[in-house]
Motif scaffolding. Structure first.
Motif, PDB file in Angstrom:
ATOM      1  N   PHE A   1       3.718   0.383   2.604  1.00 31.08           N
ATOM      2  CA  PHE A   1       3.483  -0.646   3.614  1.00 31.08           C
ATOM      3  C   PHE A   1       3.264  -1.983   2.912  1.00 31.08           C
ATOM      4  O   PHE A   1       2.325  -2.142   2.138  1.00 31.08           O
TER       5      PHE A   1
ATOM      6  N   TYR B   1       0.854  -1.192   0.000  1.00 32.31           N
ATOM      7  CA  TYR B   1       0.000   0.000   0.000  1.00 32.31           C
ATOM      8  C   TYR B   1       0.885   1.235   0.000  1.00 32.31           C
ATOM      9  O   TYR B   1       1.892   1.284   0.716  1.00 32.31           O
TER      10      TYR B   1
ATOM     11  N   GLY C   1      -3.205  -9.347   6.515  1.00 26.16           N
ATOM     12  CA  GLY C   1      -3.302  -9.205   5.058  1.00 26.16           C
ATOM     13  C   GLY C   1      -4.350 -10.076   4.395  1.00 26.16           C
ATOM     14  O   GLY C   1      -4.348 -10.221   3.169  1.00 26.16           O
TER      15      GLY C   1
ATOM     16  N   ALA D   1       1.844  -5.275   2.712  1.00 26.01           N
ATOM     17  CA  ALA D   1       0.737  -5.954   3.405  1.00 26.01           C
ATOM     18  C   ALA D   1       0.713  -7.446   3.120  1.00 26.01           C
ATOM     19  O   ALA D   1       0.325  -8.246   3.964  1.00 26.01           O
TER      20      ALA D   1
ATOM     21  N   THR E   1      -7.737  -9.631   4.131  1.00 23.66           N
ATOM     22  CA  THR E   1      -8.647  -8.855   3.285  1.00 23.66           C
ATOM     23  C   THR E   1      -7.905  -8.347   2.048  1.00 23.66           C
ATOM     24  O   THR E   1      -8.450  -8.337   0.941  1.00 23.66           O
TER      25      THR E   1
ATOM     26  N   SER F   1      -5.297 -10.622  13.105  1.00 23.20           N
ATOM     27  CA  SER F   1      -5.793  -9.343  12.601  1.00 23.20           C
ATOM     28  C   SER F   1      -4.657  -8.523  11.994  1.00 23.20           C
ATOM     29  O   SER F   1      -3.572  -8.442  12.570  1.00 23.20           O
ATOM     30  N   GLY F   2      -4.906  -7.969  10.830  1.00 28.73           N
ATOM     31  CA  GLY F   2      -3.918  -7.100  10.187  1.00 28.73           C
ATOM     32  C   GLY F   2      -2.865  -7.847   9.383  1.00 28.73           C
ATOM     33  O   GLY F   2      -1.927  -7.244   8.875  1.00 28.73           O
TER      34      GLY F   2
END
Ligand SMILES: Nc1ncnc2c1ncn2[C@@H]1O[C@H](COP(=O)(O)OP(=O)(O)OP(=O)(O)O)[C@@H](O)[C@H]1O
Ligand SMILES: [Mg+2]
Length: 254
Positions: free
Chosen positions: A22, A15, A47, A24, A49, A44-45
């Motif tokens: 960043f 991103y 990657g 991801a 999604t 969570s976080g």
């Protein structure tokens, strides 16, 4: 061997926002065979999604190759993907049947036929009799089932589900897991299912892809060799325990 339906080879996604970069997703590689139900699990976080959006063609990726379909079986993301999100995202001013029909309208499909199909799908997800209700008249689990029917209305080849049962209570979630397996068995769709839940991933998946955070890295790709149709008895199966322990260990939870 069957030709894979989806092939990711070294797919990365960075991103770029306000001059910062960043990473991801870093070099994800895996195949999905036609008709598989693949679970993507990770913290969570990490990657998940991001990876699902790359599959949906909602954003590009920077490295590697991502192919869905083949020259003999062409794939059109606009037409061939159904998506289910963490929240049902139903339009509150439309009745349930009209919510299910939305993608058919957008794609310009014949409406008489689609209306019949919407009714069949609502029956498939156990919502017969609720066609004319508004979303607020349904429970969270029922709304999510309507969202699943909506994702199937245009008969997509691929269904992408991003923590679809994350907002539900544990009991409803268990029921929805069984419903999803039933829908999958009947529709024979290829499904990629994102979840935080390790037992959910093993219970549902023909394969579980384990992602770890910082940056997202593929830690494992496990074929779940457990019989179908699945029932909750399976959770006491020795191999079920082996798979979940293996994933907990990969995620640093022991
Ligand atoms: N549009 C964006 N711009 C910049 N960074 C982003 C963007 N979207 C996501 N990220 C970052 O990328 C990483 C992965 O996000 P992603 O939403 O894919 O995680 P996730 O695994 O789906 O998490 P969760 O389980 O909480 O939904 C996160 O660190 C997030 O901050
Ligand atoms: Mg997410």
């Amino acid at each position: 061997m069957t030709e894979p339906f989806i092939r990711l080879d070294g797919v990365s996604k960075t991103y770029r926002t306000r001059g910062k970069e960043f990473l991801a997703v870093s070099e994800a590689s895996f195949d999905v065979a036609p008709g598989e139900l693949v679970a993507l699990v990770g913290p969570s976080g990490c990657g998940k999604t991001t990876l699902l959006k790359a599959l949906a063609g909602l954003h590009g990726h920077d490295g590697g190759t991502l192919r869905i379909g083949s020259p003999e079986h062409p794939f059109d993301p606009a037409r061939d993907i159904g998506m289910v999100f963490q929240q049902p995202l139903l339009l509150k001013w439309r009745r349930i049947l009209d919510n299910v029909l939305l993608p058919a309208e957008i794609l310009g499909l014949p409406m008489t036929e689609s209306r019949g199909r919407a009714r069949d799908l609502l029956a498939l997800v156990g919502l017969t009799g609720f066609e004319d209700k508004y979303p607020y008249e349904l429970s969270g689990g029922m709304q999510q089932r309507a969202a699943i029917a909506r994702a199937l209305i245009h008969d997509p080849k691929l269904v992408l589900m991003d923590e679809p049962f994350g907002a539900l209570d544990a009991l409803t979630r268990d029921k929805m897991n069984l419903e999803l397996l039933r829908i999958w068995a009947q529709s024979r769709k290829t499904i990629v299912f994102v979840t935080h839940g390790i037992t959910e991933a093993v219970f549902l998946g023909t394969r579980v892809i384990v992602l770890t955070a910082g940056p997202a890295r593929m830690a494992d790709n496990i074929v779940i060799d457990l019989p179908h149709p699945r029932s909750f008895d399976l959770r006491t199966h020795e191999r079920f325990g082996d798979y979940t322990r293996r994933i907990y260990r990969l995620l640093g939870i022991e």
